[in-house]
Design a protein around this motif. Structure first.
Motif, PDB file in Angstrom:
ATOM      1  N   UNK A 145     -25.900 -13.404 -10.316  1.00 28.52           N
ATOM      2  CA  UNK A 145     -25.849 -14.447 -11.349  1.00 28.52           C
ATOM      3  C   UNK A 145     -26.931 -14.225 -12.392  1.00 28.52           C
ATOM      4  N   UNK A 146     -26.733 -14.802 -13.555  1.00 30.22           N
ATOM      5  CA  UNK A 146     -27.807 -14.832 -14.555  1.00 30.22           C
ATOM      6  C   UNK A 146     -28.544 -16.154 -14.351  1.00 30.22           C
ATOM      7  N   UNK A 147     -29.831 -16.105 -13.972  1.00 28.03           N
ATOM      8  CA  UNK A 147     -30.552 -17.372 -13.782  1.00 28.03           C
ATOM      9  C   UNK A 147     -30.840 -18.016 -15.136  1.00 28.03           C
ATOM     10  N   UNK A 148     -30.732 -19.338 -15.195  1.00 24.83           N
ATOM     11  CA  UNK A 148     -30.982 -20.068 -16.439  1.00 24.83           C
ATOM     12  C   UNK A 148     -32.204 -20.951 -16.220  1.00 24.83           C
TER      13      UNK A 148
ATOM     14  N   UNK B 213     -37.291 -28.648 -17.317  1.00 22.51           N
ATOM     15  CA  UNK B 213     -37.815 -29.921 -16.836  1.00 22.51           C
ATOM     16  C   UNK B 213     -37.758 -30.093 -15.328  1.00 22.51           C
ATOM     17  N   UNK B 214     -37.340 -29.050 -14.618  1.00 23.05           N
ATOM     18  CA  UNK B 214     -37.232 -29.222 -13.182  1.00 23.05           C
ATOM     19  C   UNK B 214     -37.324 -27.908 -12.463  1.00 23.05           C
ATOM     20  N   UNK B 215     -37.216 -27.961 -11.140  1.00 22.84           N
ATOM     21  CA  UNK B 215     -37.448 -26.766 -10.332  1.00 22.84           C
ATOM     22  C   UNK B 215     -36.161 -26.058  -9.921  1.00 22.84           C
ATOM     23  N   UNK B 216     -35.000 -26.680 -10.124  1.00 23.87           N
ATOM     24  CA  UNK B 216     -33.736 -26.034  -9.744  1.00 23.87           C
ATOM     25  C   UNK B 216     -33.190 -25.265 -10.950  1.00 23.87           C
ATOM     26  N   UNK B 217     -33.172 -23.926 -10.887  1.00 23.75           N
ATOM     27  CA  UNK B 217     -32.649 -23.182 -12.035  1.00 23.75           C
ATOM     28  C   UNK B 217     -31.139 -23.330 -12.157  1.00 23.75           C
ATOM     29  N   UNK B 218     -30.612 -23.189 -13.374  1.00 23.43           N
ATOM     30  CA  UNK B 218     -29.174 -23.087 -13.556  1.00 23.43           C
ATOM     31  C   UNK B 218     -28.720 -21.671 -13.265  1.00 23.43           C
ATOM     32  N   UNK B 219     -27.407 -21.459 -13.166  1.00 26.31           N
ATOM     33  CA  UNK B 219     -26.873 -20.123 -12.869  1.00 26.31           C
ATOM     34  C   UNK B 219     -25.618 -19.896 -13.693  1.00 26.31           C
ATOM     35  N   UNK B 220     -25.475 -18.646 -14.163  1.00 26.25           N
ATOM     36  CA  UNK B 220     -24.271 -18.288 -14.914  1.00 26.25           C
ATOM     37  C   UNK B 220     -23.550 -17.145 -14.198  1.00 26.25           C
ATOM     38  N   UNK B 221     -22.217 -17.267 -14.062  1.00 29.69           N
ATOM     39  CA  UNK B 221     -21.385 -16.250 -13.419  1.00 29.69           C
ATOM     40  C   UNK B 221     -20.226 -15.909 -14.341  1.00 29.69           C
ATOM     41  N   UNK B 222     -19.599 -14.769 -14.092  1.00 31.20           N
ATOM     42  CA  UNK B 222     -18.393 -14.411 -14.836  1.00 31.20           C
ATOM     43  C   UNK B 222     -17.444 -13.696 -13.889  1.00 31.20           C
ATOM     44  N   UNK B 223     -16.170 -14.066 -13.937  1.00 34.67           N
ATOM     45  CA  UNK B 223     -15.161 -13.350 -13.161  1.00 34.67           C
ATOM     46  C   UNK B 223     -13.821 -13.466 -13.869  1.00 34.67           C
ATOM     47  N   UNK B 224     -13.156 -12.360 -14.068  1.00 35.66           N
ATOM     48  CA  UNK B 224     -11.825 -12.321 -14.698  1.00 35.66           C
ATOM     49  C   UNK B 224     -11.763 -13.114 -16.005  1.00 35.66           C
TER      50      UNK B 224
ATOM     51  N   UNK C 139     -13.343 -15.652 -16.903  1.00 37.36           N
ATOM     52  CA  UNK C 139     -13.736 -17.062 -16.816  1.00 37.36           C
ATOM     53  C   UNK C 139     -15.258 -17.125 -16.652  1.00 37.36           C
ATOM     54  N   UNK C 140     -15.899 -18.010 -17.409  1.00 39.21           N
ATOM     55  CA  UNK C 140     -17.353 -18.126 -17.372  1.00 39.21           C
ATOM     56  C   UNK C 140     -17.735 -19.403 -16.639  1.00 39.21           C
ATOM     57  N   UNK C 141     -18.628 -19.263 -15.666  1.00 40.86           N
ATOM     58  CA  UNK C 141     -19.029 -20.382 -14.815  1.00 40.86           C
ATOM     59  C   UNK C 141     -20.501 -20.674 -15.049  1.00 40.86           C
ATOM     60  N   UNK C 142     -20.826 -21.934 -15.270  1.00 43.65           N
ATOM     61  CA  UNK C 142     -22.223 -22.358 -15.388  1.00 43.65           C
ATOM     62  C   UNK C 142     -22.483 -23.436 -14.339  1.00 43.65           C
ATOM     63  N   UNK C 143     -23.489 -23.214 -13.512  1.00 42.83           N
ATOM     64  CA  UNK C 143     -23.889 -24.222 -12.532  1.00 42.83           C
ATOM     65  C   UNK C 143     -25.197 -24.850 -12.992  1.00 42.83           C
ATOM     66  N   UNK C 144     -25.188 -26.162 -13.195  1.00 42.39           N
ATOM     67  CA  UNK C 144     -26.357 -26.869 -13.722  1.00 42.39           C
ATOM     68  C   UNK C 144     -26.843 -27.925 -12.732  1.00 42.39           C
ATOM     69  N   UNK C 145     -28.140 -28.249 -12.760  1.00 38.04           N
ATOM     70  CA  UNK C 145     -28.625 -29.331 -11.888  1.00 38.04           C
ATOM     71  C   UNK C 145     -27.992 -30.665 -12.266  1.00 38.04           C
ATOM     72  N   UNK C 146     -28.016 -31.617 -11.351  1.00 35.88           N
ATOM     73  CA  UNK C 146     -27.390 -32.906 -11.599  1.00 35.88           C
ATOM     74  C   UNK C 146     -28.270 -33.919 -12.306  1.00 35.88           C
ATOM     75  N   UNK C 147     -29.582 -33.682 -12.347  1.00 35.51           N
ATOM     76  CA  UNK C 147     -30.487 -34.617 -13.029  1.00 35.51           C
ATOM     77  C   UNK C 147     -30.160 -34.576 -14.524  1.00 35.51           C
ATOM     78  N   UNK C 148     -29.760 -35.720 -15.099  1.00 29.81           N
ATOM     79  CA  UNK C 148     -29.198 -35.677 -16.453  1.00 29.81           C
ATOM     80  C   UNK C 148     -30.058 -34.967 -17.497  1.00 29.81           C
ATOM     81  N   UNK C 149     -31.351 -35.259 -17.573  1.00 36.00           N
ATOM     82  CA  UNK C 149     -32.111 -34.638 -18.673  1.00 36.00           C
ATOM     83  C   UNK C 149     -32.325 -33.152 -18.435  1.00 36.00           C
TER      84      UNK C 149
END
Lengths: 438, 438
Positions: free
Chosen positions: B125-128, B132-143, B145-155
């Motif tokens: 994954x590409x770490x994002x 403002x927090x300790x959980x990094x986001x993640x970016x993936x790609x397959x076929x 389609x681009x996938x972004x996983x983001x933390x749930x804390x709104x800000x």
């Protein structure tokens, strides 16, 4: 265990201009009833996507609840889409028109064509009476799956759920499954510190019990869920684990169950016959709003002053002009005088005050955005607490309110006013009321 | 046109204890960018359901955004589930640990094991970076389609969206599609009356333009959406239809765009150099909270008094004791004096006041729950308006606040204070300020 799908309908949900509070409410109620919501999906006012949502149920789904898209306007297509999906014609439903006419008469208004069109319903559905609005709900059944279509207006939807779906689930669908929840509220401790504190306990939880963290600005709720069959002693199990957790949380636990902090405080004030006043600056009336959102709060809440302007602090609360000049409006001196001023003006036993820089502007090097002084005056003393919150205005307002209410809770329960765990807390100033010359 | 799926993850969403505001926000931003959100789904912290959500994309989906489940605690499984889904190992990411350590150092705290575990990320994954927090986001790609996983804390989620997804969509995914929105806000007119008024106009709308009704307690927003290719003159088209709609709405239109009423009023007060004070009873600080939720409101809002108690009304606002006794706290006499009292105490040009029975208790035959008097004092006159709202406490508070703010808007724009369309309005009492002896 029966599983359910919630489908919320409306272009506004996919464009994001409306927040979907309905499905959260429905999910909570269904869970209490022992129905597991496995799918929750939002679709636009779009025939194809509504069909798609109806066609992609999980094999064990027996209950489908749709909300929204039942209004009288042209963009609402749920009713005719459901008629098509179930292969039904729209037929005129006399009783529904009578009900619509009644509602309009009561309001002293005429039924127009658009409203009257709401009396046309799919021929094979069971119409569900909407007490508070003109769009009836509808119930369908196919291949053992039960479908309920409800209006999207929250209070209309809720009444229909309570009157039709709750008894239907209890009588027709209720499985031999027990689900119990226990919720524990903490304030001012970050999630990771909390997790560390309760880690050993969490690892020894029996398989029937699951723990979830529900964090929000300044507060973390811990929810224990026990699942099992009706003959298991889940209540005892849940109670035992809850007791262990409470030991670990100590005074940082502020409530159990579904009580927000403002309700807990209301109960504490009511049962002790004490009264409260507020003097708010940076929170701008938000603490008063929280307190007065509790029905019956007039028994213990006498009033508050939102002293946004310097002059207002002096005139309405008796804060010394010289102290504002010397120490600034965001200072221990000023919040101490604001708290005592509020207590004096409203003649109460307790008062809370807050003065800070909510942001986004107004910060300085010495007092950056997020700097907040909170004051509390009890019958015995007055104290001021310096917090450093973050950069977000609404979060700062919310965190300030929660921190202030939690101080009051501690004062009312006789807990320590020194031992506050929040990493945002920077300084405490204590002053006896008798030394105050305001 | 590209389509997207939003997947929000967390047991709390299916149990309903947390309201999903993230996906509304994401949907709004994606729409502005010209990405159509066709699927929006919420799943639990459950490997199988996350897999199911990832496996049921529509054929034209090219963007998937996941939020939530990235916390350091044991119930958060998004990261390891995504690693498994994409067939990746978790590997240690040095830079992420540095960032986590930095955050903790800044707060003067130690990194514990749980936090450090957040530096382990799926190998491909590409770490994002999460500012403002300790959980990094993640970016993936397959076929494709681009996938972004983001933390749930709104800000945290919002910052990651702005820093990574917005530019990614603009540079990599932006289609030759134009989407424009125009939003028109009305207050105090029921949806069906509004629909009738604009029906003929709605029927003549060109195919590129769609109308949606977005009702909430006491207010209806009308949104026009224009969709087409980049070479179509959509802006002109939207502007022309917007102008026609504005003609039909007249003075009942209170704002265009994304402005809440409290912001509109702030701008009106600021530009005219006028000031405001409040005297709230049944709204309990809610109007003050709305006003002060607008950054910079200290320029025109001097303060307010929440006079919940009878004595507070007399002492802090100078309401005559005899009038409270004779007419009751919920009366034209009292709100007139409250408004003038607030104006006097805070030395302002305008003041609003409200006194009513929010419920659920306190109603009588003569003054049932939902009875509210609203006062407005301008430099020229003081007026009182009797409304009859419904039975729901929070809705009554909200409706009262909106009705009061709308009166102020009318006063500030020179609109008529007599021609109010709300079916809830029952009576108007007018009094010249000079006749007031308070």
């Amino acid at each position: 265990m029966i599983s359910a799908k919630i489908i919320t309908i409306g272009d506004e949900l996919l464009i994001g201009q409306v927040i979907d509070t309905n499905s959260a409410w429905l999910a909570e109620k269904l869970n209490e009833l022992g129905v597991e919501v496995k799918q929750r999906t939002a679709v636009g006012d779009d025939r194809e996507m509504i069909f798609h949502a109806l066609d992609t149920l999980l094999p064990d789904t027996r209950l489908v609840i749709l909300t929204g898209g039942l209004g009288p306007t042209r963009d609402d297509i749920t009713k005719k889409t459901l008629a098509e999906y179930f292969g039904m014609e729209l037929t005129f439903h006399e009783e529904t028109l009578r009900h619509i006419t009644e509602i309009f008469n009561r309001l002293g208004r005429e039924v127009n064509e658009l409203n009257a069109s709401q009396a046309w319903l799919p021929s094979g559905c069971i119409p569900l009476k909407n007490w508070y609005g003109t769009a009836p709900g509808m119930q369908f059944e196919r291949n053992g799956v039960h479908y309920f279509s409800l209006p999207g207006v929250p209070y209309e939807m809720k009444a229909l759920f309570e009157n039709y779906i709750r008894p239907f689930v209890a009588e027709k669908l209720l499985p031999d499954t027990q689900i119990l929840h226990a919720v524990f509220h903490t304030q001012g401790i970050p999630e990771s510190i909390l997790a560390k504190r309760i880690e050993a306990w969490e690892l020894q939880l029996p398989p029937q019990i699951k723990l979830a963290y529900l964090p929000s600005a300044g507060a973390v709720r811990l929810r224990l869920t026990a699942r099992g069959s009706k003959n298991e002693p889940l209540e005892e199990l849940l109670k035992a684990e809850g007791e262990k957790l409470k030991q670990l949380l100590g005074v940082d636990l502020y409530a159990e169950g579904d009580e927000p902090l403002e309700k807990v405080i209301g109960q504490l004030l009511k049962s002790s016959g004490k009264t409260l006043a507020l003097a708010e600056s940076c929170t701008g009336g938000y603490i008063a709003h929280l307190i007065t959102s509790v029905p019956g709060s007039s028994a213990y809440f006498m009033g508050g002053i939102v002293s946004y302007d310097y002059v207002a602090k002096e005139v309405t609360l008796g804060v010394h002009h010289s102290d504002i000049l010397q120490y600034g409006a965001v200072s221990s001196q000023v919040v101490l005088q604001m708290a005592e001023g509020a207590k004096r003006v409203f003649g109460t036993d307790y008062a809370l005050s807050a003065s800070g820089i909510a942001g986004p502007d107004g910060g300085t090097d010495e007092k950056p955005v997020g700097t907040v002084w909170i004051g509390i005056s009890t019958p015995h003393q007055t104290r001021a607490y310096l917090y450093r919150f973050g950069n977000d205005r609404m979060r700062n307002i919310r965190k300030t309110a929660l921190a202030a209410l939690d101080l009051l809770r501690r004062a009312l329960t006789g807990a320590s006013l020194d031992d506050i765990k929040s990493p945002d807390l920077k300084e405490i100033v204590v002053q006896n009321a008798t030394h105050q010359n305001a």
